[in-house]
Write a protein that holds these residues in place. Structure first.
Motif, PDB file in Angstrom:
ATOM      1  N   ARG A  75     -38.400 -54.558   0.531  1.00 44.82           N
ATOM      2  CA  ARG A  75     -38.000 -53.577   1.537  1.00 44.82           C
ATOM      3  C   ARG A  75     -38.842 -52.307   1.458  1.00 44.82           C
ATOM      4  N   ARG A  76     -39.494 -52.061   0.337  1.00 43.79           N
ATOM      5  CA  ARG A  76     -40.349 -50.874   0.184  1.00 43.79           C
ATOM      6  C   ARG A  76     -41.784 -51.134   0.638  1.00 43.79           C
ATOM      7  N   THR A  77     -42.081 -52.342   1.127  1.00 45.88           N
ATOM      8  CA  THR A  77     -43.418 -52.660   1.627  1.00 45.88           C
ATOM      9  C   THR A  77     -43.450 -52.516   3.143  1.00 45.88           C
ATOM     10  N   PRO A  78     -44.645 -52.419   3.725  1.00 47.54           N
ATOM     11  CA  PRO A  78     -44.720 -52.374   5.194  1.00 47.54           C
ATOM     12  C   PRO A  78     -44.075 -53.607   5.854  1.00 47.54           C
ATOM     13  N   GLU A  79     -44.218 -54.767   5.239  1.00 50.56           N
ATOM     14  CA  GLU A  79     -43.646 -55.991   5.805  1.00 50.56           C
ATOM     15  C   GLU A  79     -42.119 -55.965   5.777  1.00 50.56           C
ATOM     16  N   GLY A  80     -41.548 -55.296   4.800  1.00 49.05           N
ATOM     17  CA  GLY A  80     -40.099 -55.252   4.646  1.00 49.05           C
ATOM     18  C   GLY A  80     -39.431 -54.042   5.274  1.00 49.05           C
ATOM     19  N   ALA A  81     -40.227 -53.139   5.819  1.00 54.66           N
ATOM     20  CA  ALA A  81     -39.662 -51.929   6.425  1.00 54.66           C
ATOM     21  C   ALA A  81     -38.752 -52.298   7.593  1.00 54.66           C
ATOM     22  N   SER A  82     -37.739 -51.466   7.823  1.00 51.91           N
ATOM     23  CA  SER A  82     -36.805 -51.743   8.912  1.00 51.91           C
ATOM     24  C   SER A  82     -36.538 -50.475   9.707  1.00 51.91           C
ATOM     25  N   ARG A  83     -35.742 -50.631  10.768  1.00 53.60           N
ATOM     26  CA  ARG A  83     -35.353 -49.509  11.621  1.00 53.60           C
ATOM     27  C   ARG A  83     -34.041 -48.879  11.161  1.00 53.60           C
ATOM     28  N   LEU A  84     -33.522 -49.276  10.015  1.00 52.02           N
ATOM     29  CA  LEU A  84     -32.218 -48.808   9.571  1.00 52.02           C
ATOM     30  C   LEU A  84     -32.143 -47.283   9.516  1.00 52.02           C
ATOM     31  N   GLY A  85     -33.193 -46.647   9.059  1.00 53.50           N
ATOM     32  CA  GLY A  85     -33.209 -45.188   8.954  1.00 53.50           C
ATOM     33  C   GLY A  85     -32.973 -44.474  10.268  1.00 53.50           C
ATOM     34  N   GLU A  86     -33.241 -45.152  11.382  1.00 57.67           N
ATOM     35  CA  GLU A  86     -33.051 -44.544  12.701  1.00 57.67           C
ATOM     36  C   GLU A  86     -31.582 -44.239  13.000  1.00 57.67           C
ATOM     37  N   VAL A  87     -30.661 -44.960  12.363  1.00 64.72           N
ATOM     38  CA  VAL A  87     -29.238 -44.793  12.679  1.00 64.72           C
ATOM     39  C   VAL A  87     -28.445 -44.163  11.533  1.00 64.72           C
ATOM     40  N   LEU A  88     -29.125 -43.815  10.438  1.00 64.11           N
ATOM     41  CA  LEU A  88     -28.417 -43.294   9.267  1.00 64.11           C
ATOM     42  C   LEU A  88     -28.481 -41.777   9.173  1.00 64.11           C
ATOM     43  N   ALA A  89     -27.371 -41.200   8.727  1.00 66.34           N
ATOM     44  CA  ALA A  89     -27.297 -39.755   8.536  1.00 66.34           C
ATOM     45  C   ALA A  89     -27.948 -39.319   7.230  1.00 66.34           C
ATOM     46  N   GLY A  90     -28.147 -40.257   6.315  1.00 70.57           N
ATOM     47  CA  GLY A  90     -28.749 -39.960   5.019  1.00 70.57           C
ATOM     48  C   GLY A  90     -29.121 -41.256   4.337  1.00 70.57           C
ATOM     49  N   PRO A  91     -29.652 -41.170   3.138  1.00 67.91           N
ATOM     50  CA  PRO A  91     -30.052 -42.397   2.439  1.00 67.91           C
ATOM     51  C   PRO A  91     -28.840 -43.250   2.083  1.00 67.91           C
ATOM     52  N   PRO A  92     -29.014 -44.566   2.099  1.00 70.30           N
ATOM     53  CA  PRO A  92     -27.924 -45.445   1.682  1.00 70.30           C
ATOM     54  C   PRO A  92     -27.623 -45.264   0.202  1.00 70.30           C
ATOM     55  N   ARG A  93     -26.415 -45.627  -0.186  1.00 68.81           N
ATOM     56  CA  ARG A  93     -26.017 -45.598  -1.601  1.00 68.81           C
ATOM     57  C   ARG A  93     -25.814 -47.038  -2.047  1.00 68.81           C
ATOM     58  N   LEU A  94     -26.548 -47.442  -3.057  1.00 70.20           N
ATOM     59  CA  LEU A  94     -26.514 -48.819  -3.549  1.00 70.20           C
ATOM     60  C   LEU A  94     -25.788 -48.898  -4.881  1.00 70.20           C
ATOM     61  N   THR A  95     -24.841 -49.823  -4.979  1.00 68.25           N
ATOM     62  CA  THR A  95     -24.166 -50.146  -6.223  1.00 68.25           C
ATOM     63  C   THR A  95     -24.304 -51.651  -6.428  1.00 68.25           C
ATOM     64  N   ARG A  96     -24.765 -52.067  -7.608  1.00 68.15           N
ATOM     65  CA  ARG A  96     -24.917 -53.501  -7.890  1.00 68.15           C
ATOM     66  C   ARG A  96     -24.019 -53.875  -9.069  1.00 68.15           C
ATOM     67  N   SER A  97     -23.327 -55.015  -8.925  1.00 68.60           N
ATOM     68  CA  SER A  97     -22.343 -55.415  -9.931  1.00 68.60           C
ATOM     69  C   SER A  97     -22.427 -56.899 -10.209  1.00 68.60           C
ATOM     70  N   THR A  98     -21.980 -57.249 -11.409  1.00 72.52           N
ATOM     71  CA  THR A  98     -21.751 -58.648 -11.756  1.00 72.52           C
ATOM     72  C   THR A  98     -20.248 -58.802 -12.013  1.00 72.52           C
ATOM     73  N   THR A  99     -19.797 -60.050 -12.054  1.00 65.58           N
ATOM     74  CA  THR A  99     -18.376 -60.305 -12.262  1.00 65.58           C
ATOM     75  C   THR A  99     -18.042 -60.218 -13.742  1.00 65.58           C
ATOM     76  N   ALA A 100     -17.010 -59.472 -14.053  1.00 66.13           N
ATOM     77  CA  ALA A 100     -16.534 -59.358 -15.432  1.00 66.13           C
ATOM     78  C   ALA A 100     -15.745 -60.631 -15.760  1.00 66.13           C
ATOM     79  N   GLU A 101     -16.177 -61.343 -16.770  1.00 62.13           N
ATOM     80  CA  GLU A 101     -15.502 -62.573 -17.168  1.00 62.13           C
ATOM     81  C   GLU A 101     -14.239 -62.241 -17.951  1.00 62.13           C
ATOM     82  N   GLY A 102     -13.168 -62.941 -17.671  1.00 59.94           N
ATOM     83  CA  GLY A 102     -11.952 -62.805 -18.442  1.00 59.94           C
ATOM     84  C   GLY A 102     -11.114 -61.584 -18.128  1.00 59.94           C
ATOM     85  N   VAL A 103     -11.420 -60.897 -17.060  1.00 57.53           N
ATOM     86  CA  VAL A 103     -10.645 -59.696 -16.707  1.00 57.53           C
ATOM     87  C   VAL A 103      -9.631 -60.063 -15.644  1.00 57.53           C
TER      88      VAL A 103
END
Length: 103
Positions: A75-103
């Motif tokens: 997504r940070r390359t010219p090929e992966g660029a998108s128009r998403l920024g055109e509709v956003l008020a600010g930068p997206p916030r990304l959170t990445r998670s894995t599943t906690a086993e046994g919880v």
């Protein structure tokens, strides 16, 4: 075996985009078409906040952290660029998670 990864991408639409949600959602849909086709993507859903329709959360599921990393790098390359920024008020916030086993 690597764990699957769930990525939550929080988006806030500009007031103009929020006033025309069909157009804003069309931009998001176009971006997610490429996301869904990317190697390792297990699926994407878009959640709309019932109290604030300008607040969207994109829920992405990935085969592994490496697949998600490759996608983010693309997504940070010219090929992966998108128009998403055109509709956003600010930068997206990304959170990445894995599943906690046994919880």
């Amino acid at each position: 075996m690597p764990s699957t990864v769930t990525s939550l991408l929080e988006l806030t639409l500009t007031p103009e985009a929020a006033a025309d949600p069909a157009s804003a959602h069309a931009v998001v849909s176009q971006v997610l078409e490429a996301t869904r086709a990317f190697d390792g993507c297990l699926g994407c859903d878009v959640l709309v906040d019932v109290d604030d329709p300008a607040h969207l959360v994109v829920l992405e599921r990935w085969e592994s952290l490496e697949h998600d990393d490759a996608y983010r790098a693309w997504r940070r390359t010219p090929e992966g660029a998108s128009r998403l920024g055109e509709v956003l008020a600010g930068p997206p916030r990304l959170t990445r998670s894995t599943t906690a086993e046994g919880v």
